[in-house]
Scaffold this motif. Structure first.
Motif, short mmCIF file in Angstrom:
data_model
loop_
_atom_site.label_atom_id
_atom_site.label_comp_id
_atom_site.label_asym_id
_atom_site.label_seq_id
_atom_site.Cartn_x
_atom_site.Cartn_y
_atom_site.Cartn_z
N PRO A 200 0.81 -1.22 0.00
CA PRO A 200 0.00 0.00 0.00
C PRO A 200 0.85 1.27 0.00
O PRO A 200 1.95 1.30 0.56
CB PRO A 200 -0.82 -0.11 1.30
CG PRO A 200 0.00 -1.01 2.18
CD PRO A 200 0.69 -1.97 1.27
N LEU A 201 0.34 2.29 -0.62
CA LEU A 201 0.95 3.61 -0.53
C LEU A 201 0.62 4.21 0.84
O LEU A 201 -0.38 3.84 1.46
CB LEU A 201 0.40 4.52 -1.63
CG LEU A 201 0.95 4.32 -3.04
CD1 LEU A 201 0.07 5.03 -4.06
CD2 LEU A 201 2.39 4.83 -3.14
N PRO A 202 1.45 5.12 1.34
CA PRO A 202 1.14 5.76 2.62
C PRO A 202 -0.22 6.43 2.60
O PRO A 202 -0.54 7.17 1.65
CB PRO A 202 2.27 6.78 2.78
CG PRO A 202 3.38 6.26 1.96
CD PRO A 202 2.75 5.57 0.80
N ALA A 203 -1.03 6.17 3.62
CA ALA A 203 -2.39 6.73 3.69
C ALA A 203 -2.35 8.06 4.43
O ALA A 203 -2.77 8.16 5.58
CB ALA A 203 -3.31 5.74 4.37
N MET A 204 -1.82 9.07 3.78
CA MET A 204 -1.76 10.39 4.41
C MET A 204 -1.85 11.46 3.33
O MET A 204 -1.47 11.24 2.18
CB MET A 204 -0.47 10.56 5.22
CG MET A 204 0.80 10.50 4.38
SD MET A 204 2.31 10.81 5.35
CE MET A 204 2.40 9.32 6.34
N GLU A 205 -2.41 12.59 3.71
CA GLU A 205 -2.46 13.72 2.79
C GLU A 205 -1.07 14.37 2.73
O GLU A 205 -0.39 14.49 3.74
CB GLU A 205 -3.49 14.74 3.26
CG GLU A 205 -4.93 14.24 3.21
CD GLU A 205 -5.42 14.04 1.79
OE1 GLU A 205 -4.96 14.79 0.89
OE2 GLU A 205 -6.24 13.14 1.57
N ALA A 206 -0.67 14.76 1.53
CA ALA A 206 0.65 15.38 1.38
C ALA A 206 0.62 16.34 0.21
O ALA A 206 -0.11 16.13 -0.77
CB ALA A 206 1.72 14.32 1.18
N ASP A 207 1.41 17.38 0.30
CA ASP A 207 1.53 18.35 -0.79
C ASP A 207 2.49 17.82 -1.85
O ASP A 207 3.48 17.12 -1.52
CB ASP A 207 2.06 19.68 -0.27
CG ASP A 207 1.07 20.36 0.65
OD1 ASP A 207 -0.14 20.20 0.44
OD2 ASP A 207 1.52 21.05 1.59
N PRO A 208 2.26 18.15 -3.11
CA PRO A 208 3.22 17.74 -4.15
C PRO A 208 4.57 18.39 -3.93
O PRO A 208 4.69 19.43 -3.28
CB PRO A 208 2.57 18.26 -5.45
CG PRO A 208 1.13 18.50 -5.11
CD PRO A 208 1.10 18.86 -3.66
N LEU A 209 5.59 17.76 -4.48
CA LEU A 209 6.94 18.32 -4.43
C LEU A 209 7.04 19.52 -5.37
O LEU A 209 6.34 19.58 -6.38
CB LEU A 209 7.95 17.26 -4.86
CG LEU A 209 8.05 16.01 -3.98
CD1 LEU A 209 8.73 14.88 -4.75
CD2 LEU A 209 8.80 16.32 -2.70
N PRO A 210 7.91 20.47 -5.07
CA PRO A 210 8.12 21.57 -6.02
C PRO A 210 8.75 21.05 -7.30
O PRO A 210 9.59 20.16 -7.28
CB PRO A 210 9.06 22.51 -5.26
CG PRO A 210 9.74 21.65 -4.25
CD PRO A 210 8.75 20.60 -3.86
N LEU A 211 8.33 21.60 -8.42
CA LEU A 211 8.86 21.21 -9.72
C LEU A 211 9.50 22.43 -10.36
O LEU A 211 8.86 23.18 -11.10
CB LEU A 211 7.74 20.65 -10.61
CG LEU A 211 7.12 19.33 -10.14
CD1 LEU A 211 5.92 18.96 -11.01
CD2 LEU A 211 8.15 18.21 -10.16
N PRO A 212 10.78 22.65 -10.10
CA PRO A 212 11.45 23.83 -10.65
C PRO A 212 11.62 23.74 -12.16
O PRO A 212 11.55 22.66 -12.75
CB PRO A 212 12.80 23.81 -9.94
CG PRO A 212 13.04 22.37 -9.62
CD PRO A 212 11.68 21.80 -9.31
N SER A 213 11.81 24.90 -12.78
CA SER A 213 12.14 24.91 -14.20
C SER A 213 13.48 24.20 -14.40
O SER A 213 14.39 24.35 -13.59
CB SER A 213 12.23 26.35 -14.71
OG SER A 213 10.99 27.00 -14.57
N LEU A 214 13.57 23.44 -15.48
CA LEU A 214 14.77 22.63 -15.71
C LEU A 214 15.69 23.31 -16.71
O LEU A 214 15.24 23.95 -17.67
CB LEU A 214 14.37 21.25 -16.21
CG LEU A 214 13.50 20.42 -15.24
CD1 LEU A 214 13.12 19.10 -15.86
CD2 LEU A 214 14.23 20.21 -13.94
N THR A 215 16.96 23.14 -16.49
CA THR A 215 17.98 23.67 -17.40
C THR A 215 18.62 22.53 -18.17
O THR A 215 18.57 21.36 -17.74
CB THR A 215 19.07 24.43 -16.62
OG1 THR A 215 19.65 23.55 -15.65
CG2 THR A 215 18.47 25.62 -15.90
N ARG A 216 19.22 22.87 -19.28
CA ARG A 216 19.88 21.84 -20.11
C ARG A 216 21.10 21.29 -19.38
O ARG A 216 21.90 22.04 -18.81
CB ARG A 216 20.30 22.44 -21.45
CG ARG A 216 20.90 21.42 -22.41
CD ARG A 216 21.29 22.11 -23.70
NE ARG A 216 20.13 22.65 -24.38
CZ ARG A 216 19.37 21.94 -25.22
NH1 ARG A 216 19.64 20.66 -25.44
NH2 ARG A 216 18.35 22.51 -25.82
#
Length: 317
Positions: A200-216
């Motif tokens: 099972p996946l953890p049964a808890m509410e959680a915020d998404p991770l930050p997704l920064p702009s990516l560089t080459r």
């Protein structure tokens, strides 16, 4: 999948995931449980030295496509292999297999492979992409999403996502990773697996991770290192540990078969984490080409093969 067969097209399952996500381990467990028992397996390795096929002894048939990623350098090789399978399984051999499962290299974009099938007039008529399944490493997935455009593209192409190795990560971190996956692939089914077995996946509410702009960044490429077919295991393990501690951000994946006093060992690592070596039985009928003993495949960026070889020559002497 049965609907696809009735429609006259052979189902294709695309198994993807970033380097070290645990695709072969997950698939090995599925084969042990009897899933995909009547599928022909295609294993794509970006390196010329195939290793992942050694974990798939339960497969009915394994074909290895080595020396190029199936979504770029190995596109022509993949298309030719798929056409050959379609020809083989038509006519008198129709129904001999239930479908094809393609285990992609960790550098492949499953969306590009699905597009290849759709654009090829022969394959579009003979195959249907039945499922795009992508594995995400619970421990390394967050950093990959923060730095690797390919990791995001793989997830965005998925119809089903499996979070692997959750025991290695904190439950809150896994919950945040799952929330991020839902953001990137809102229509995908998400589950978790440990050594291929669903948990099972953890049964808890959680915020998404930050997704920064990516560089080459510099491209990730496979490299070969000859370490010798016999002996030197203690020196090799010490040298490899030192290398990963110093260059673990650049050396994304290491895999190979080495000869030790205990027998042939399958050696694998992801970033700085070295997986427990696995002894390969002597004389066993392993799927695909025989292992090339004494060669390590290092997959990463900013790697100088000559400098790497000189380092090992000094340390392993």
């Amino acid at each position: 999948m049965s609907d696809a067969r009735r429609g006259g097209r052979l189902p294709l399952v695309i198994l993807g995931g970033f380097l070290g996500a645990g695709k072969s381990t997950w698939l090995r467990h599925q084969l042990h449980e009897g899933r995909f028992a009547r599928h022909l397996l295609l294993v794509n390795e970006a390196a010329e030295t195939p290793v992942d096929n050694l974990l798939l002894g339960g497969a009915a048939e394994v074909t290895v496509l080595a020396g190029g990623c199936a979504c770029c350098e190995g596109r022509a090789q993949l298309a030719a292999a798929l056409r050959t399978i379609c020809e083989r399984t038509s006519g008198a051999e129709a129904g001999a297999i239930e479908g094809i499962l393609l285990e992609t290299s960790g550098l492949a974009d499953p969306g590009a492979i699905a597009a290849l099938v759709a654009a090829d007039p022969v394959l579009a008529r003979r195959l249907v992409v039945a499922e795009t399944l992508v594995l995400v490493d619970a421990l390394h997935g967050p950093s990959q999403l923060a730095t690797e455009p390919l990791a995001r593209a793989q997830i965005e192409a998925a119809g089903r996502l499996v979070v692997t190795k959750p025991a290695a990560a904190e439950p809150e971190a896994t919950a945040r990773l799952a929330a991020t996956l839902r953001l990137l692939a809102p229509g995908a089914e998400i589950s978790a697996a440990e050594m291929g077995e669903q948990v099972p996946l953890p049964a808890m509410e959680a915020d998404p991770l930050p997704l920064p702009s990516l560089t080459r960044t510099a491209p990730i490429r496979p490299h070969r290192l000859q370490v010798g077919a016999e002996g030197g295991w203690i020196a090799l393990s010490t040298w490899l540990s030192a290398l990963l501690q110093a260059r673990g951000e650049d050396v994304v994946r290491v895999k190979g078969v080495v000869r030790t006093p205990a027998g042939r060992l399958l050696l694998q690592s992801v970033r700085r984490v070295v997986q427990p070596p696995e002894i390969l039985p002597e004389g066993a009928d392993l799927p695909g080409p025989a292992p090339e003993e004494g060669t390590l495949v290092l997959i990463g960026r900013n790697i100088d093969e000559d400098r790497l070889a000189r380092s090992w020559a000094i340390y392993g002497a």
